[in-house]
Motif scaffolding. Structure first.
Motif, PDB file in Angstrom:
ATOM      1  N   ASN A 135       0.802  -1.223   0.000  1.00  0.00           N
ATOM      2  CA  ASN A 135       0.000   0.000   0.000  1.00  0.00           C
ATOM      3  C   ASN A 135       0.837   1.276   0.000  1.00  0.00           C
ATOM      4  O   ASN A 135       0.301   2.377  -0.156  1.00  0.00           O
ATOM      5  CB  ASN A 135      -0.947   0.015   1.205  1.00  0.00           C
ATOM      6  CG  ASN A 135      -0.207  -0.102   2.531  1.00  0.00           C
ATOM      7  OD1 ASN A 135       0.963   0.261   2.643  1.00  0.00           O
ATOM      8  ND2 ASN A 135      -0.907  -0.620   3.538  1.00  0.00           N
ATOM      9  N   HIS A 137       2.119   3.023   2.241  1.00  0.00           N
ATOM     10  CA  HIS A 137       1.882   4.010   3.300  1.00  0.00           C
ATOM     11  C   HIS A 137       3.126   4.221   4.164  1.00  0.00           C
ATOM     12  O   HIS A 137       3.484   5.351   4.476  1.00  0.00           O
ATOM     13  CB  HIS A 137       0.712   3.570   4.190  1.00  0.00           C
ATOM     14  CG  HIS A 137      -0.621   3.680   3.515  1.00  0.00           C
ATOM     15  ND1 HIS A 137      -0.941   4.717   2.667  1.00  0.00           N
ATOM     16  CD2 HIS A 137      -1.716   2.874   3.560  1.00  0.00           C
ATOM     17  CE1 HIS A 137      -2.180   4.560   2.226  1.00  0.00           C
ATOM     18  NE2 HIS A 137      -2.670   3.439   2.749  1.00  0.00           N
ATOM     19  N   GLY A 249      -0.694   8.986   4.139  1.00  0.00           N
ATOM     20  CA  GLY A 249      -2.045   8.485   3.904  1.00  0.00           C
ATOM     21  C   GLY A 249      -2.893   9.522   3.195  1.00  0.00           C
ATOM     22  O   GLY A 249      -2.549  10.710   3.154  1.00  0.00           O
ATOM     23  N   ARG A 250      -3.981   9.076   2.625  1.00  0.00           N
ATOM     24  CA  ARG A 250      -4.875   9.992   1.944  1.00  0.00           C
ATOM     25  C   ARG A 250      -5.469  11.006   2.913  1.00  0.00           C
ATOM     26  O   ARG A 250      -5.834  10.667   4.033  1.00  0.00           O
ATOM     27  CB  ARG A 250      -6.007   9.226   1.271  1.00  0.00           C
ATOM     28  CG  ARG A 250      -5.590   8.435   0.038  1.00  0.00           C
ATOM     29  CD  ARG A 250      -6.804   7.758  -0.585  1.00  0.00           C
ATOM     30  NE  ARG A 250      -6.449   6.985  -1.760  1.00  0.00           N
ATOM     31  CZ  ARG A 250      -7.328   6.278  -2.467  1.00  0.00           C
ATOM     32  NH1 ARG A 250      -8.609   6.255  -2.103  1.00  0.00           N
ATOM     33  NH2 ARG A 250      -6.922   5.607  -3.529  1.00  0.00           N
ATOM     34  N   GLY A 252      -8.224  12.777   2.005  1.00  0.00           N
ATOM     35  CA  GLY A 252      -9.664  12.609   1.821  1.00  0.00           C
ATOM     36  C   GLY A 252      -9.976  11.216   1.307  1.00  0.00           C
ATOM     37  O   GLY A 252      -9.087  10.389   1.113  1.00  0.00           O
ATOM     38  N   LYS A 253     -11.262  10.955   1.068  1.00  0.00           N
ATOM     39  CA  LYS A 253     -11.682   9.630   0.622  1.00  0.00           C
ATOM     40  C   LYS A 253     -11.923   9.562  -0.882  1.00  0.00           C
ATOM     41  O   LYS A 253     -12.166   8.493  -1.422  1.00  0.00           O
ATOM     42  CB  LYS A 253     -12.966   9.229   1.349  1.00  0.00           C
ATOM     43  CG  LYS A 253     -12.790   9.069   2.860  1.00  0.00           C
ATOM     44  CD  LYS A 253     -14.087   8.622   3.509  1.00  0.00           C
ATOM     45  CE  LYS A 253     -13.916   8.439   5.014  1.00  0.00           C
ATOM     46  NZ  LYS A 253     -15.157   7.999   5.666  1.00  0.00           N
ATOM     47  N   ASP A 254     -11.866  10.698  -1.564  1.00  0.00           N
ATOM     48  CA  ASP A 254     -12.226  10.702  -2.981  1.00  0.00           C
ATOM     49  C   ASP A 254     -11.031  10.535  -3.909  1.00  0.00           C
ATOM     50  O   ASP A 254     -11.172  10.627  -5.121  1.00  0.00           O
ATOM     51  CB  ASP A 254     -12.975  11.995  -3.329  1.00  0.00           C
ATOM     52  CG  ASP A 254     -12.181  13.238  -2.913  1.00  0.00           C
ATOM     53  OD1 ASP A 254     -11.077  13.060  -2.366  1.00  0.00           O
ATOM     54  OD2 ASP A 254     -12.673  14.363  -3.151  1.00  0.00           O
ATOM     55  N   GLY A 255      -9.828  10.335  -3.326  1.00  0.00           N
ATOM     56  CA  GLY A 255      -8.649  10.109  -4.144  1.00  0.00           C
ATOM     57  C   GLY A 255      -8.286  11.270  -5.038  1.00  0.00           C
ATOM     58  O   GLY A 255      -7.919  11.083  -6.195  1.00  0.00           O
ATOM     59  N   ASP A 256      -8.370  12.506  -4.506  1.00  0.00           N
ATOM     60  CA  ASP A 256      -8.095  13.696  -5.308  1.00  0.00           C
ATOM     61  C   ASP A 256      -6.617  14.081  -5.327  1.00  0.00           C
ATOM     62  O   ASP A 256      -6.256  15.161  -5.792  1.00  0.00           O
ATOM     63  CB  ASP A 256      -8.916  14.883  -4.803  1.00  0.00           C
ATOM     64  CG  ASP A 256      -8.645  15.196  -3.332  1.00  0.00           C
ATOM     65  OD1 ASP A 256      -7.830  14.472  -2.720  1.00  0.00           O
ATOM     66  OD2 ASP A 256      -9.247  16.154  -2.817  1.00  0.00           O
ATOM     67  N   LYS A 259      -2.524  14.194   0.220  1.00  0.00           N
ATOM     68  CA  LYS A 259      -2.084  13.251   1.258  1.00  0.00           C
ATOM     69  C   LYS A 259      -1.539  14.019   2.461  1.00  0.00           C
ATOM     70  O   LYS A 259      -1.105  15.168   2.336  1.00  0.00           O
ATOM     71  CB  LYS A 259      -0.998  12.311   0.720  1.00  0.00           C
ATOM     72  CG  LYS A 259      -1.472  11.348  -0.340  1.00  0.00           C
ATOM     73  CD  LYS A 259      -0.369  10.409  -0.797  1.00  0.00           C
ATOM     74  CE  LYS A 259       0.672  11.140  -1.641  1.00  0.00           C
ATOM     75  NZ  LYS A 259       1.685  10.206  -2.185  1.00  0.00           N
TER      76      LYS A 259
END
Length: 340
Positions: A135, A137, A249-250, A252-256, A259
Motif C-alpha cells: 500500500n 503508506h 495516507g490519503r 480525503g476519501k475521494d482520491g483527489d 495526502k
C-alpha cells in the motif's frame, strides 16, 4: 489450516506486489509537499524511481524566534548578589561599584544581562524512501541534509546595551589603573587620579563568569568587546546524514491526490554542537625599558561545549541540552499534492 489461510490473505498484497514484473518509468510522477516541524518550514518535491523507492529533494528553514539567557555580572572574584541566612540582600562589591559607575559614566549598570538566542539554520535535503509494503503508506528513509553551519547565535539584548557600554568604559579605566597610566590626556596634560586608581584596583575587573577551563582550572569569563557586544555562536557540520521512517495516507476519501504524512528520524551532527564565544585573557609582562609590570587583556575564542566545565548555574541547564544534541531529532508533518 484456518490460521495459515488467514496469513496467506494478509500477505497476498505484498506477494502480488513482488510478483508484478511490469517495469515502472522513473520520475513518471511528481508530488509537491509543504512541511512543518523541528527542521522548520519546508518545501519538497518527490517522485517514484521504482515500485518501492521514492526520491525526495527539498529545502527547509527555521522561522525566527528567540530565547533569553540570563548572565550575572561579577566584580573581581565576588558574585553580583549575596544573601544572608534570612534571605536579606548583603552589600557586595557590585552594589558599591554600581553607585560609583553612575557617578563616573552616568549610566546604570544592571546586575544581570540577557542574551537573546535565535535559531539560524537552513538546509537542502536529498532523501530516498523505501516502501516495503504494497500500500506504500509506510516508508524507511535515508539521505542527507546540507546547509549552513550556524545552528543558532546569541547576542546581548538591546535593553542591556547601556550596561555593556558602562562595563566597557569601566574595564578600560581599570586597565589604565593597573598600569598606572593616565585616564585621559587633555591639551597635552595627563589626567591621573591615584585615589580613583586605587579604588578601581580594589574593586576588580567587571566580567561575566561562564565556568572554568578544563585544561587549567582557571576561571573562564567574558566581557564586552570593542563594539560593546557579547555574542556566542552554535556551530555544526554542513553535511548531516539522516535516517528515519514515516507514514503517508490519503487526506480525503475521494482520491483527489491530497495526502498527509509524518516523518520522524534523526540528523547526525558528528558530535555535539560547538558553542563559540570570546573569553578574556589577562597577560602579565614586564616593560623592558622601565621594568614596570604591564597588564593587558585580550580576547581568545573558546568552545564552551568542549573547553569549559563547572558552568555557572544560570547556563548549566542550557549547556546540558547543547551537549545532548549529538543527534538532532526530526519530527515533521507534511501535506502533499500529486501534480501528475
Amino acid at each position: 489450516m484456518a490460521t495459515l489461510a488467514a496469513l496467506c490473505l494478509l500477505c497476498a498484497p505484498v506477494i502480488a506486489q513482488n510478483d508484478m514484473t511490469e517495469p515502472i518509468i522513473p520520475f513518471h510522477n511528481l508530488d509537491v509537499s509543504l512541511s512543518a516541524g523541528s527542521t522548520g518550514i519546508g518545501l519538497e518535491l518527490s517522485s517514484d524511481i521504482s515500485k518501492t523507492v521514492r526520491l525526495r529533494a527539498g529545502f527547509s528553514m527555521m522561522p525566527q524566534w528567540s530565547k533569553d539567557m540570563k548572565f550575572g555580572v561579577q566584580v573581581g572574584d565576588e558574585v553580583e548578589a549575596q544573601y544572608d541566612a534570612n534571605g536579606n540582600r548583603v552589600e557586595t562589591k557590585f552594589d558599591r561599584l554600581q553607585k560609583r559607575m553612575k557617578e563616573l559614566t552616568g549610566y546604570d549598570v544592571d546586575e544581570n544581562i540577557y542574551m537573546v538566542g535565535k535559531p539560524r539554520f537552513w538546509n537542502f535535503s536529498l532523501l530516498a524512501d523505501v516502501m516495503p509494503l504494497a500500500n506504500k503508506h509506510w516508508h524507511v528513509t535515508a539521505g542527507f541534509y546540507w546547509g549552513n553551519a550556524k545552528l543558532a547565535d546569541a547576542i546581548v539584548s538591546r535593553d542591556d546595551m547601556t550596561t555593556m557600554l558602562a562595563v566597557g568604559m569601566y574595564n578600560n579605566m581599570y586597565t589604565k589603573a593597573m598600569n598606572q597610566e593616565p585616564f585621559v590626556t587633555m591639551d597635552g596634560i595627563d589626567v591621573y587620579n591615584q585615589d580613583l586608581s586605587d579604588k578601581l584596583i580594589r574593586y576588580g575587573r567587571m566580567k561575566y563568569s561562564l565556568g572554568s577551563m578544563k585544561s587549567t582550572g582557571e576561571q573562564c569569563y567574558t566581557e564586552p568587546d570593542a563594539n560593546g557586544i557579547i555574542k556566542a555562536e552554535a556551530i555544526v557540520n554542513n553535511f548531516k546524514p539522516y535516517l528515519g521512517f514515516g507514514y503517508d495516507g490519503r487526506l480525503g476519501k475521494d482520491g483527489d491526490g491530497w495526502k498527509i504524512g509524518v516523518d520522524a528520524g534523526v540528523l547526525f551532527y558528528g558530535g555535539a554542537p560547538h558553542l563559540y564565544t570570546d573569553r578574556t585573557v589577562e597577560t602579565v609582562s614586564t616593560d623592558p625599558a622601565s621594568g614596570a609590570t604591564v597588564y593587558s587583556y585580550t580576547k581568545e575564542r573558546v568552545d564552551l561545549t568542549r573547553d569549559v566545565t563547572n558552568y555557572r548555574q544560570n547556563i548549566e541547564g542550557k549547556m546540558k541540552i547543547i551537549k545532548a544534541l549529538v543527534v538532532y531529532p526530526v519530527l515533521n508533518v507534511k501535506i502533499t499534492k500529486t501534480l501528475f
